[in-house]
Every structure is written in C-alpha cells, then in structure tokens.
Design a protein around this motif. Structure first.
Motif, PDB file in Angstrom:
ATOM      1  N   ASN A 246       0.820  -1.213   0.000  1.00  0.00           N
ATOM      2  CA  ASN A 246       0.000   0.000   0.000  1.00  0.00           C
ATOM      3  C   ASN A 246       0.854   1.263   0.000  1.00  0.00           C
ATOM      4  O   ASN A 246       2.087   1.193   0.064  1.00  0.00           O
ATOM      5  N   GLU A 247       0.202   2.444  -0.069  1.00  0.00           N
ATOM      6  CA  GLU A 247       0.941   3.703  -0.225  1.00  0.00           C
ATOM      7  C   GLU A 247       1.796   4.035   0.998  1.00  0.00           C
ATOM      8  O   GLU A 247       2.670   4.891   0.925  1.00  0.00           O
ATOM      9  N   ARG A 248       1.548   3.307   2.110  1.00  0.00           N
ATOM     10  CA  ARG A 248       2.404   3.506   3.295  1.00  0.00           C
ATOM     11  C   ARG A 248       3.601   2.560   3.289  1.00  0.00           C
ATOM     12  O   ARG A 248       4.401   2.543   4.214  1.00  0.00           O
ATOM     13  N   GLY A 249       3.664   1.705   2.276  1.00  0.00           N
ATOM     14  CA  GLY A 249       4.781   0.763   2.205  1.00  0.00           C
ATOM     15  C   GLY A 249       4.517  -0.542   2.927  1.00  0.00           C
ATOM     16  O   GLY A 249       5.426  -1.349   3.125  1.00  0.00           O
ATOM     17  N   GLU A 250       3.242  -0.768   3.340  1.00  0.00           N
ATOM     18  CA  GLU A 250       2.916  -2.013   4.045  1.00  0.00           C
ATOM     19  C   GLU A 250       2.462  -3.080   3.060  1.00  0.00           C
ATOM     20  O   GLU A 250       1.674  -2.808   2.151  1.00  0.00           O
ATOM     21  N   VAL A 251       2.965  -4.309   3.260  1.00  0.00           N
ATOM     22  CA  VAL A 251       2.618  -5.421   2.370  1.00  0.00           C
ATOM     23  C   VAL A 251       1.222  -5.942   2.721  1.00  0.00           C
ATOM     24  O   VAL A 251       0.933  -6.223   3.882  1.00  0.00           O
ATOM     25  N   THR A 354      -4.991   2.022   0.987  1.00  0.00           N
ATOM     26  CA  THR A 354      -5.488   1.765   2.346  1.00  0.00           C
ATOM     27  C   THR A 354      -6.988   2.044   2.439  1.00  0.00           C
ATOM     28  O   THR A 354      -7.715   1.337   3.135  1.00  0.00           O
ATOM     29  N   GLU A 355      -7.452   3.080   1.713  1.00  0.00           N
ATOM     30  CA  GLU A 355      -8.893   3.402   1.744  1.00  0.00           C
ATOM     31  C   GLU A 355      -9.706   2.331   1.019  1.00  0.00           C
ATOM     32  O   GLU A 355     -10.778   1.937   1.465  1.00  0.00           O
ATOM     33  N   LEU A 356      -9.159   1.857  -0.096  1.00  0.00           N
ATOM     34  CA  LEU A 356      -9.846   0.800  -0.849  1.00  0.00           C
ATOM     35  C   LEU A 356      -9.935  -0.461   0.016  1.00  0.00           C
ATOM     36  O   LEU A 356     -10.977  -1.114   0.096  1.00  0.00           O
ATOM     37  N   ASP A 357      -8.838  -0.756   0.693  1.00  0.00           N
ATOM     38  CA  ASP A 357      -8.784  -1.924   1.584  1.00  0.00           C
ATOM     39  C   ASP A 357      -9.815  -1.787   2.708  1.00  0.00           C
ATOM     40  O   ASP A 357     -10.456  -2.753   3.110  1.00  0.00           O
ATOM     41  N   ALA A 358      -9.988  -0.552   3.186  1.00  0.00           N
ATOM     42  CA  ALA A 358     -10.908  -0.323   4.312  1.00  0.00           C
ATOM     43  C   ALA A 358     -12.376  -0.470   3.908  1.00  0.00           C
ATOM     44  O   ALA A 358     -13.256  -0.472   4.767  1.00  0.00           O
ATOM     45  N   THR A 359     -12.667  -0.585   2.616  1.00  0.00           N
ATOM     46  CA  THR A 359     -14.059  -0.814   2.192  1.00  0.00           C
ATOM     47  C   THR A 359     -14.481  -2.255   2.496  1.00  0.00           C
ATOM     48  O   THR A 359     -15.648  -2.589   2.406  1.00  0.00           O
ATOM     49  N   LEU A 360     -13.504  -3.099   2.825  1.00  0.00           N
ATOM     50  CA  LEU A 360     -13.812  -4.492   3.181  1.00  0.00           C
ATOM     51  C   LEU A 360     -13.699  -4.656   4.695  1.00  0.00           C
ATOM     52  O   LEU A 360     -12.881  -3.987   5.329  1.00  0.00           O
ATOM     53  N   PRO A 361     -14.503  -5.543   5.277  1.00  0.00           N
ATOM     54  CA  PRO A 361     -14.402  -5.746   6.727  1.00  0.00           C
ATOM     55  C   PRO A 361     -13.030  -6.294   7.123  1.00  0.00           C
ATOM     56  O   PRO A 361     -12.380  -6.985   6.344  1.00  0.00           O
ATOM     57  N   ARG A 362     -12.610  -5.951   8.344  1.00  0.00           N
ATOM     58  CA  ARG A 362     -11.294  -6.355   8.835  1.00  0.00           C
ATOM     59  C   ARG A 362     -11.408  -7.728   9.495  1.00  0.00           C
ATOM     60  O   ARG A 362     -12.355  -7.998  10.226  1.00  0.00           O
ATOM     61  N   PHE A 363     -10.448  -8.599   9.188  1.00  0.00           N
ATOM     62  CA  PHE A 363     -10.367  -9.890   9.868  1.00  0.00           C
ATOM     63  C   PHE A 363      -8.953 -10.053  10.387  1.00  0.00           C
ATOM     64  O   PHE A 363      -8.013  -9.518   9.800  1.00  0.00           O
ATOM     65  N   TYR A 364      -8.819 -10.764  11.474  1.00  0.00           N
ATOM     66  CA  TYR A 364      -7.495 -11.002  12.043  1.00  0.00           C
ATOM     67  C   TYR A 364      -7.159 -12.481  11.911  1.00  0.00           C
ATOM     68  O   TYR A 364      -7.994 -13.330  12.223  1.00  0.00           O
ATOM     69  N   GLN A 365      -5.957 -12.752  11.460  1.00  0.00           N
ATOM     70  CA  GLN A 365      -5.547 -14.143  11.258  1.00  0.00           C
ATOM     71  C   GLN A 365      -4.309 -14.457  12.086  1.00  0.00           C
ATOM     72  O   GLN A 365      -3.450 -13.604  12.255  1.00  0.00           O
ATOM     73  N   ILE A 366      -4.233 -15.684  12.553  1.00  0.00           N
ATOM     74  CA  ILE A 366      -3.007 -16.161  13.206  1.00  0.00           C
ATOM     75  C   ILE A 366      -2.681 -17.521  12.600  1.00  0.00           C
ATOM     76  O   ILE A 366      -3.558 -18.373  12.443  1.00  0.00           O
ATOM     77  N   LYS A 367      -1.431 -17.714  12.207  1.00  0.00           N
ATOM     78  CA  LYS A 367      -1.009 -18.970  11.595  1.00  0.00           C
ATOM     79  C   LYS A 367       0.093 -19.607  12.436  1.00  0.00           C
ATOM     80  O   LYS A 367       1.149 -19.010  12.618  1.00  0.00           O
ATOM     81  N   LYS A 368      -0.190 -20.807  12.950  1.00  0.00           N
ATOM     82  CA  LYS A 368       0.793 -21.530  13.779  1.00  0.00           C
ATOM     83  C   LYS A 368       0.945 -22.951  13.248  1.00  0.00           C
ATOM     84  O   LYS A 368       0.156 -23.407  12.417  1.00  0.00           O
TER      85      LYS A 368
END
Ligand code: MG
Length: 451
Positions: A246-251, A354-368
C-alpha cells in the motif's frame, strides 16, 4: 523412490536433484504420455540452469516424437497462454518459481492451459520409474520452431483491460526475474507512471530473493515511500503470483488483494462463482455476498482450484498466497493479469490503497504449526473430528471449525511432518483465543497418541 512431483511439479537443486538426465526423462516421458505426437510449447525462467534443463527436456520431447515450440525466456502465465494460443497439445515450463537461485523445476501444462492434475503427473512418474518411455524411429523425430509469445500475450491482455482511468504512480519489483520482460511494459501501456525496481533479468537474483515475503520486499516498501507512489507491486520468480504494497509501504496479505480484485473483476456478472481454498479469509464470503455470488471451497493448492473449475466451472479462482486464476482468460494463476486488474480497480475507485482496503471488513488471522510425525496424521485428524463433533465442521481438507465470529483450521501439511493451525476472527483477541484452543487440542491429541 520418493515422489518426483511435489505441489508444483518437479523441484530440486540444479545439477544435484534436477539434472539434465532427469529433464530428458521428463521430456521423453511427456512425449510418450502424449502418444509420441503433437506439439509442445516450452519456456524457461532466467535461472542460470534453465537453458541447460530446457535443452535436455526439448531433446527428450523430440526423441519422443513431439514437435517443440520454443518460447525462450518467459513468465509462467505467458507459457500457459501460449499453450492455448498456439494450439499446443501440452506445455512445459522450466522454473523454480519463488525458490532460491540454485533451485530449478519442471512443470507440465495441459492443452487447456491449466497445470497437469496430480493423477496424470503420477502416470508420467511411473513411466520414468519403470523406464517405459518410448523413443521414436529416426524418421519421426520431432522438430523445433521458435515463437514470440510475449507480444501476443500483451496484445490479448490489453484487449481485455482498458487503460487506467487516472494516472497512478506505481513501483514494480520483479525480483530480477521473468516478470521483468512483461509487467513494467504492460503497466506503462495501461497508462501508469512506472518506477521499476529489480527489473533487469539476472539468474543470481541480486536485488532480492524471488519469494515475495514482507522481509524480501523491504526495498519495494521503502521505494514506495521515497517516491510517494500510489502503490507497490511485486511478483514472485515466475510471475504467477502478485503481491501489493500500500501507499504507506505495508505489504498486503494475498486474501485481501484477491478479494479486491474479485470485487472489481466480477462486477456486473450474474451470480458469479468464486473458487478458493478452505484456508482463505472470510473476506471473500463478504465479497461474494456483495456480488450476489457464491464461494466454493476446495482443498489447499492451485491444482485443487483448477480441478474444481475444470469439473464444475467458476468465474474466478484464488489462493491466500496471492495466486489468482481468471478462467475466461487462462486456467493458470496469472500474477500479471492480477496486477492489471488491481491497478484498474485502484484507479477506478479514486481511493488510496489503504482506503480501498478499508471498504472491506477487517479480519485477524493467526497462523501456527505443531510438529506431528507423518504416520500419526490420519489418527490425529480422526481424534480431532471427535473432539470437535459438536461444532459446525468442514472436512474438505483437514478440519475447519466455523464459529459465528471466526474459524479455526487444523490441517496436516502434505509435505512436512507438521500440523497447521490457522485461525481467523473479527477481533485479534478472538483469533488468539481460537488458535490457542486449536493448539491445546492438537497437543492433547498428540499426547494421547503417545507422540
Ligand atoms: Mg510462482
């Protein structure tokens, strides 16, 4: 003898596991499998060992009576496109995708442009093991022809994707791999302002390793920030996968780019069917809901998605690792088309990533993951099923337990002695709670089985 074919064709260290002899045997066995006739498209990536393996594999195909259309150095999606474009009986790509430079690989493609199903790979493997391949008589040895597949690929893609509706400044990082031959040019033709990073092909991968992980994409992230770009785009070593920064440099995670691409690409289609695996985020269910479509879940892996699309159709296929299949375009994962669709979605939205991404609901994932001996995997899974029998279960691949606010996936790895434990929920706390529940049940079951 261990299985030659893994999840993505045959892979190994060049000149150690994957030798010219083996490349020859794979070539002649494919020719034998095809009935010692037909035309096979062959392409290779820019690894230092690729030309060597291509020559050996082409020799095998020719001695088995197939004609060969030599495409030279191409990204994997271009090979897949060429198989149908040039009416070939099959295709071969020499690539190790995201693996380090000393690796290489060989993967086969069907005449429909999708990869070989595992069942047919095993038939080829048997031909090799039993040395049952057939050389043809001297009059019937195949011939080679060269063809440029990149130009018709670009032309066909640009017929399907119009120029972007506003100018975007993009940084593209091709890992010094074969995406460099297509993607920067495509982005320019789409009307983007392009800053290219690691876009000179070099088989030692001096810029970064070809796996598009956040660690390997630090250069791209900082370039996006330095140049004030709208978006950063990265490909893996053979360009069948794409990753967005994204425009902040986050993958961004692959599930979310897949969801945004789906929303854009399937817009206006009547009841679209999205095919994805049990490991993909629920964000895709929300996308299907908005589109009035459905989600069909398969086992994990690209061949599983392709098998479902081949058998029962589908408008879009995708995985959480950023691999997306556009069946109306090609039956193979195409990271170049994914990038074209993403920039077009971004331009049309008028929003920041980031704004386009925010149009979708947020989910949190953990992978172990938990260590689990291979011989115990079946019994562990059976026990887990009993343990969770009171819940809503999906047993397509491992065990997925669905809750109103999230899910837990317990799945044995197909290649390593481990059991995976993934969770997803609408809050970070709940995701942690679910993954802890999964891990403790897993340990309990393993203990009861004496592991
Ligand atoms: Mg790849």
């Amino acid at each position: 003898m261990p299985r030659l074919f893994g999840t993505f064709g045959v892979r190994g260290i060049a000149n150690v596991d994957l030798t010219p002899e083996l490349a020859f045997e794979l070539g002649i066995s494919l020719a034998t499998y095809l009935g010692n006739r037909g035309k096979v498209a062959v392409g290779y990536d820019n690894r230092t060992s690729s030309e060597m393996l291509e020559n050996a594999c082409v020799s095998g195909l020719l001695s088995g009576g197939c004609d060969v259309l030599r495409l030279g150095m191409v990204p994997t999606p271009v090979l897949s496109f060429a198989v149908t474009h040039f009416d070939c009986s099959a295709g071969v790509i020499i690539t190790a995708s995201h693996n380090p430079p000393q690796w290489n690989g060989i993967k086969f493609w069907k005449e429909d442009g999708g990869s070989f199903p595992h069942t047919e790979e095993f038939e080829i493997e048997r031909l090799i093991e039993e040395k049952r391949w057939r050389m043809v008589e001297w009059q019937r040895v195949g011939r080679t022809q060269r063809a440029d597949a990149i130009s018709p690929y670009l032309e066909a893609l640009l017929e399907r994707v119009p120029p972007v509706s506003r100018e975007l400044k993009v940084v593209i990082d091709c890992a010094n791999a074969t995406g460099s031959l297509v993607t920067p040019l495509l982005l320019r033709k789409l009307g983007c302002k392009v800053i290219s990073l690691n876009c000179q092909v070099d088989g030692t991968f001096p810029g970064r390793m070809p796996e598009p992980t956040p660690e390997n994409l630090q250069g791209l992230s900082s370039a996006v920030r330095t140049y004030g770009a709208d978006v950063g785009l990265a490909q893996d070593g053979d360009a069948d996968r794409a990753v967005v920064v994204n425009e902040r440099g986050e993958v961004m995670v692959g599930d979310r780019t897949f969801a945004l691409v789906a929303l854009h690409y399937l817009k206006g289609r009547v009841s679209p069917k999205i095919v994805t695996t049990v490991a993909t985020s629920s964000v895709i269910d929300e996308v299907a809901r908005r589109l009035g479509g459905t989600v069909v879940r398969t086992r994990v892996g690209e061949p599983e998605i392709v098998a479902e699309i081949r058998a029962r159709g589908g408008d879009l296929g995708g995985e959480e690792n950023g691999g997306t299949i556009f069946p109306a375009w090609s039956l193979a994962r195409d990271g170049i088309m994914t990038i074209a669709q993403f920039v077009s979605a971004l331009a049309e939205s008028g929003l920041k990533v980031t704004e386009l991404d925010a149009t979708l609901p947020r989910f949190y994932q953990i992978k172990k993951k938990v260590e689990c001996p291979n011989e115990l995997k079946v019994r562990v899974l059976e026990k887990l099923r009993e343990e969770f029998s009171g819940y809503r279960l999906n047993t397509i691949d491992g065990l997925r337990i669905d809750f109103p606010d999230g899910w837990l996936l317990l799945r044995p790895s197909g290649t390593e002695p481990i059991f995976r434990c993934f969770s997803e929920a609408t809050t970070q706390e709940r995701a942690r709670e679910l993954v802890e529940m999964g891990l403790s049940k897993l340990r309990e079951v393993l203990k009861s089985l004496g592991a």
